[in-house]
Motif scaffolding. Structure first.
Motif, PDB file in Angstrom:
ATOM      1  N   THR A 184       5.963   4.540 -16.872  1.00 43.07           N
ATOM      2  CA  THR A 184       6.935   4.044 -15.894  1.00 43.07           C
ATOM      3  C   THR A 184       6.459   4.239 -14.458  1.00 43.07           C
ATOM      4  O   THR A 184       7.255   4.149 -13.530  1.00 43.07           O
ATOM      5  CB  THR A 184       8.275   4.780 -16.070  1.00 43.07           C
ATOM      6  N   ASP A 185       5.164   4.502 -14.267  1.00 43.02           N
ATOM      7  CA  ASP A 185       4.654   4.704 -12.919  1.00 43.02           C
ATOM      8  C   ASP A 185       4.057   3.434 -12.320  1.00 43.02           C
ATOM      9  O   ASP A 185       3.388   3.484 -11.299  1.00 43.02           O
ATOM     10  CB  ASP A 185       3.605   5.819 -12.912  1.00 43.02           C
TER      11      ASP A 185
ATOM     12  N   GLU B 238       0.808  -1.214   0.000  1.00 43.39           N
ATOM     13  CA  GLU B 238       0.000   0.000   0.000  1.00 43.39           C
ATOM     14  C   GLU B 238       0.840   1.263   0.000  1.00 43.39           C
ATOM     15  O   GLU B 238       0.462   2.277  -0.591  1.00 43.39           O
ATOM     16  CB  GLU B 238      -0.909  -0.009   1.232  1.00 43.39           C
ATOM     17  N   LEU B 239       2.012   1.215   0.635  1.00 46.61           N
ATOM     18  CA  LEU B 239       2.825   2.418   0.811  1.00 46.61           C
ATOM     19  C   LEU B 239       3.280   2.995  -0.522  1.00 46.61           C
ATOM     20  O   LEU B 239       3.912   2.324  -1.331  1.00 46.61           O
ATOM     21  CB  LEU B 239       4.048   2.094   1.672  1.00 46.61           C
ATOM     22  N   GLY B 240       2.932   4.245  -0.767  1.00 48.31           N
ATOM     23  CA  GLY B 240       3.381   4.953  -1.955  1.00 48.31           C
ATOM     24  C   GLY B 240       2.627   4.646  -3.229  1.00 48.31           C
ATOM     25  O   GLY B 240       2.905   5.241  -4.268  1.00 48.31           O
ATOM     26  N   GLU B 241       1.642   3.753  -3.183  1.00 46.59           N
ATOM     27  CA  GLU B 241       0.987   3.319  -4.417  1.00 46.59           C
ATOM     28  C   GLU B 241      -0.075   4.283  -4.893  1.00 46.59           C
ATOM     29  O   GLU B 241      -0.483   4.233  -6.046  1.00 46.59           O
ATOM     30  CB  GLU B 241       0.359   1.930  -4.214  1.00 46.59           C
TER      31      GLU B 241
ATOM     32  N   LEU C 173       8.125   7.240  -4.981  1.00 45.08           N
ATOM     33  CA  LEU C 173       8.065   5.891  -5.537  1.00 45.08           C
ATOM     34  C   LEU C 173       8.003   5.925  -7.058  1.00 45.08           C
ATOM     35  O   LEU C 173       8.630   5.098  -7.735  1.00 45.08           O
ATOM     36  CB  LEU C 173       6.847   5.155  -4.976  1.00 45.08           C
ATOM     37  N   THR C 174       7.258   6.884  -7.619  1.00 41.98           N
ATOM     38  CA  THR C 174       7.195   7.012  -9.072  1.00 41.98           C
ATOM     39  C   THR C 174       8.567   7.314  -9.654  1.00 41.98           C
ATOM     40  O   THR C 174       8.965   6.740 -10.676  1.00 41.98           O
ATOM     41  CB  THR C 174       6.201   8.127  -9.461  1.00 41.98           C
TER      42      THR C 174
ATOM     43  N   VAL D 272      10.598  -2.393  -8.402  1.00 46.09           N
ATOM     44  CA  VAL D 272       9.779  -2.957  -9.474  1.00 46.09           C
ATOM     45  C   VAL D 272       9.887  -4.480  -9.460  1.00 46.09           C
ATOM     46  O   VAL D 272      10.800  -5.057  -8.860  1.00 46.09           O
ATOM     47  CB  VAL D 272      10.207  -2.433 -10.861  1.00 46.09           C
ATOM     48  N   ASP D 273       8.930  -5.138 -10.119  1.00 49.73           N
ATOM     49  CA  ASP D 273       8.961  -6.580 -10.315  1.00 49.73           C
ATOM     50  C   ASP D 273       9.512  -6.882 -11.697  1.00 49.73           C
ATOM     51  O   ASP D 273       9.112  -6.252 -12.687  1.00 49.73           O
ATOM     52  CB  ASP D 273       7.549  -7.174 -10.211  1.00 49.73           C
ATOM     53  N   ARG D 274      10.405  -7.840 -11.772  1.00 48.75           N
ATOM     54  CA  ARG D 274      10.924  -8.299 -13.062  1.00 48.75           C
ATOM     55  C   ARG D 274       9.872  -9.215 -13.680  1.00 48.75           C
ATOM     56  O   ARG D 274       9.535 -10.254 -13.122  1.00 48.75           O
ATOM     57  CB  ARG D 274      12.248  -9.028 -12.878  1.00 48.75           C
ATOM     58  N   VAL D 275       9.363  -8.835 -14.843  1.00 52.11           N
ATOM     59  CA  VAL D 275       8.188  -9.498 -15.421  1.00 52.11           C
ATOM     60  C   VAL D 275       8.534 -10.137 -16.766  1.00 52.11           C
ATOM     61  O   VAL D 275       9.153  -9.499 -17.621  1.00 52.11           O
ATOM     62  CB  VAL D 275       7.032  -8.496 -15.599  1.00 52.11           C
ATOM     63  N   LEU D 276       8.130 -11.399 -16.919  1.00 50.38           N
ATOM     64  CA  LEU D 276       8.183 -12.092 -18.209  1.00 50.38           C
ATOM     65  C   LEU D 276       6.768 -12.113 -18.765  1.00 50.38           C
ATOM     66  O   LEU D 276       5.841 -12.591 -18.106  1.00 50.38           O
ATOM     67  CB  LEU D 276       8.698 -13.520 -18.030  1.00 50.38           C
TER      68      LEU D 276
END
Length: 502
Positions: free
Chosen positions: A185-186, A93-96, A152-153, A162-166
C-alpha cells in the motif's frame, strides 16, 4: 471469439476508496487525481528557507564574518534555486522518496555554487564557518523528506493521494499485476476494477474472481466498438489511469489502438512489462525499427562501486571495533555474570558462492541451545526454512536485551574485517537452510551476507519466508553503493524501534 470481462478485484484501501468517494477532504487535482495534501509544498519550502536563513545568519554572525544577513539571503535564494532546478518541489516528487542521497547531491551543488560566487565577488568567508552554516540545511531537508514520505505512505494506506486504476490484460498477467498491487500500500495505484481480454466463451471462468457483465469483442484489429466499451468500463469505475498488462492478444497494432482510444477519452495509460523487483536505474528505453525496446542492465558485479563497498566495509569494521571495544567489554562482563558459559558464540554460516565461514556473535542463549532446538521444532513460528520463536525459552535475560537492541551482532564486525561478510547484505543462512534452497533462493548467495540489510530495516523476524527471500533478491539484483548508504541510514531507526527483533 474475443471476450472482455469486467470484474472488480479490490484490496483493503480500494474498498475504503469506493465507500467514501465523496468524503470531505478527498480533493482532486485538475487532472482528476486525488491530490496530495496542500501543505506539502509550503512545508518543504518553508523548512528549506527558514533553516538556511537562520543557520547561515547565526553561524556567520558568531564567527564574526562580514554581512551575515546578506550572506543568509544569498544562501537561502541559492538553496531554493538549486532545489527548484532539481525538481524537488514538483507535486510528483514531494513525499515519494525517503532517500538522503538526492538531497546530498543538491547540497553539494549549493556548496559549489556559493564557492564560485564567493570567489567571483572576492568575499570569501572562512571555509569551516561556511560549511557549518550550511550543514543544517542538509540535515533539515533529509528529515523533512523522510517525514513527508512517512506521512504520504500512511495517507495511501487510507486511500488518500492515490490514482484510481483500471487494470487491463489477459487473465494470467492481469491476476499477477493485481496481486502485486494489492500486496502493498506504499504506491499510488488503487485498483478499482479489472478488465480481462481472453479467447473463448468461458472468459468469466478464466478470472480469479469471476467476471461480472462479460462482453463480447470483435476480433478484428480495428474493432473500435471494443475499445469504446473499455472506455465505458473505465468511466463507470471512475478510473483516472488504465494499467495494461500486455500479452499475446494485446501487442502491436491492437495495443496501439487501445492507447489511442484511451488517450482520446482523456485517460492516462501505463504498461507493465511483467518485470518484478527490478530497479528503474537498470532500465533504459530505446526505439529500434519502430519497436519500443526496454533494456535491462545486468546487476553490478564489479568496478568502482564494488571497490568502494569493500573499502567502506573494511575501514568501517576496523573503526567500529576500535570505537565499540569498551561497550563490547561491558557486554561480555554482563553475559558472564548472567549465565554460565562463554561470552561469544560461534556458528558456521554460508557466505558468497556457498562458501562456509565461522560467524561470531555475543551469546544470547543458554550454552546447550543447539541441542534443544530439535525439541522446539514444533513451535517454530517461521513459515519457511528459518527457525524463529517470539518467546524462545533458550534466550537468557541479558540475551533478550542484546537481541532487542541487535548488540549481539557486534562481533560480526570481525567477519566483515576478514572479508567473510559485508556491512550490508542478505542474512547469512545456516548450511541446513541452504541445503533446502531452490534455485531462486540460491541466488541470494551471489553476494556477501551482511550485518544489516533490507530484511532488518523491513521487519526482521516479523517477515515471512517469502518476504525475506524477495527482499534479498531485490538487493542482489539492484545493488548499488547508494542503496547500501540508504540501508545503513535506516538501520539505526530499525534498531531503536526494535520491531521484529526476538
Amino acid at each position: 471469439m474475443r471476450t472482455l470481462g469486467d470484474t472488480s478485484i479490490h484490496d483493503a484501501r480500494t474498498t475504503r476508496l469506493t465507500s467514501d468517494r465523496g468524503a470531505a477532504g478527498r480533493r482532486r487535482t485538475a487532472a482528476g487525481r486525488r491530490a496530495k495534501p496542500r501543505w506539502y509544498l509550503p512545508a518543504v519550502l518553508g523548512s528549506d528557507a527558514a533553516v538556511t536563513a537562520v543557520s547561515v545568519a547565526l553561524v556567520l554572525d558568531r564567527a564574526q564574518q562580514p554581512h551575515p544577513l546578506r550572506a543568509a539571503a544569498v544562501a537561502t535564494a541559492a538553496w531554493l534555486a538549486v532545489r527548484t532546478a532539481r525538481h524537488r518541489y514538483r507535486a510528483g516528487e514531494l513525499g515519494e522518496s525517503r532517500g538522503a542521497l538526492p538531497v546530498l547531491h543538491d547540497w553539494l551543488i549549493l556548496v559549489a555554487a556559493l564557492a564560485v560566487l564567493s570567489v567571483a565577488t572576492a568575499r570569501t568567508p572562512q571555509p569551516y564557518a561556511a560549511l557549518a552554516a550550511l550543514l543544517p540545511s542538509l540535515v533539515a531537508a533529509v528529515v523533512c523528506r523522510r517525514r513527508l514520505h512517512r506521512h504520504l505512505t500512511a495517507a495511501r494506506r487510507a486511500a488518500e493521494a492515490v490514482d484510481r486504476v483500471l487494470v487491463v490484460g489477459e487473465p494470467g498477467a492481469l491476476d499477477a499485476a493485481v496481486r502485486r498491487l494489492a500486496a502493498r500500500t506504499d504506491h499510488p495505484y488503487a485498483v478499482v476494477g479489472t478488465v480481462a481480454v481472453t479467447d473463448g466463451p468461458d472468459a468469466a471462468g478464466a478470472l480469479a474472481g469471476g467476471a461480472a457483465g462479460a462482453e463480447v469483442l470483435d476480433p478484428r484489429p480495428d474493432d473500435r466498438a471494443a475499445w469504446h466499451r473499455l472506455v465505458d468500463a473505465a468511466r463507470r469505475h471512475g478510473a483516472e489511469l488504465v494499467l495494461v498488462a500486455p500479452g499475446s492478444r494485446l501487442t502491436g497494432d491492437r495495443l496501439r489502438e487501445l492507447c489511442w482510444a484511451l488517450h482520446d477519452a482523456g485517460l492516462d495509460v501505463a504498461l507493465t512489462p511483467g518485470l518484478v523487483e527490478t530497479s528503474v536505474k537498470r532500465l533504459t528505453v530505446a526505439s529500434v525499427a519502430g519497436l519500443t525496446v526496454l533494456r535491462v542492465e545486468p546487476p553490478l558485479g564489479g568496478g568502482a562501486q564494488t571497490a568502494l563497498k569493500t573499502a567502506v566495509d573494511r575501514c568501517g569494521a576496523a573503526l567500529g571495533l576500535l570505537a565499540l571495544s569498551p561497550l563490547l567489554l561491558l557486554l561480555v562482563l554482563l553475559i558472564r555474570l548472567d549465565s554460565p558459559g562463554p561470552a561469544f558464540y560461534r556458528q558456521v554460516r554460508v557466505g558468497r558462492d556457498r562458501e562456509t565461514f565461522t560467524m561470531w556473535k555475543l551469546r544470547s542463549m543458554v550454552t546447550d541451545a543447539d541441542v534443544r532446538k530439535d525439541d522446539l521444532a514444533a513451535r517454530n513460528e517461521c513459515d519457511g526454512l528459518m527457525f524463529k520463536m517470539r518467546r524462545d525459552p533458550r534466550v537468557t535475560r541479558v540475551g533478550r536485551f542484546l537481541r532487542r537492541t541487535s548488540l549481539d551482532e557486534l562481533p560480526q564486525l570481525l567477519n566483515v574485517l576478514r572479508g567473510d561478510m559485508s556491512l550490508v547484505g542478505p542474512r547469512p543462512p545456516l548450511p541446513e537452510e541452504v541445503a533446502a534452497y531452490d534455485a531462486t533462493a540460491l541466488r541470494r548467495l551471489r553476494v556477501k551476507p551482511g550485518m544489516t540489510g533490507l530484511w532488518q530495516v523491513s521487519g526482521r523476524s516479523d517477515l515471512s519466508w517469502d518476504e525475506t527471500i524477495q527482499l534479498d533478491l531485490h538487493y542482489v539484483d539492484n545493488w548499488s553503493f547508494s542503496s547500501d548508504l540508504d540501508v545503513m541510514s535506516r538501520t539505526l531507526r530499525a534498531v531503536v524501534d526494535g520491531r521484529g527483533a526476538y
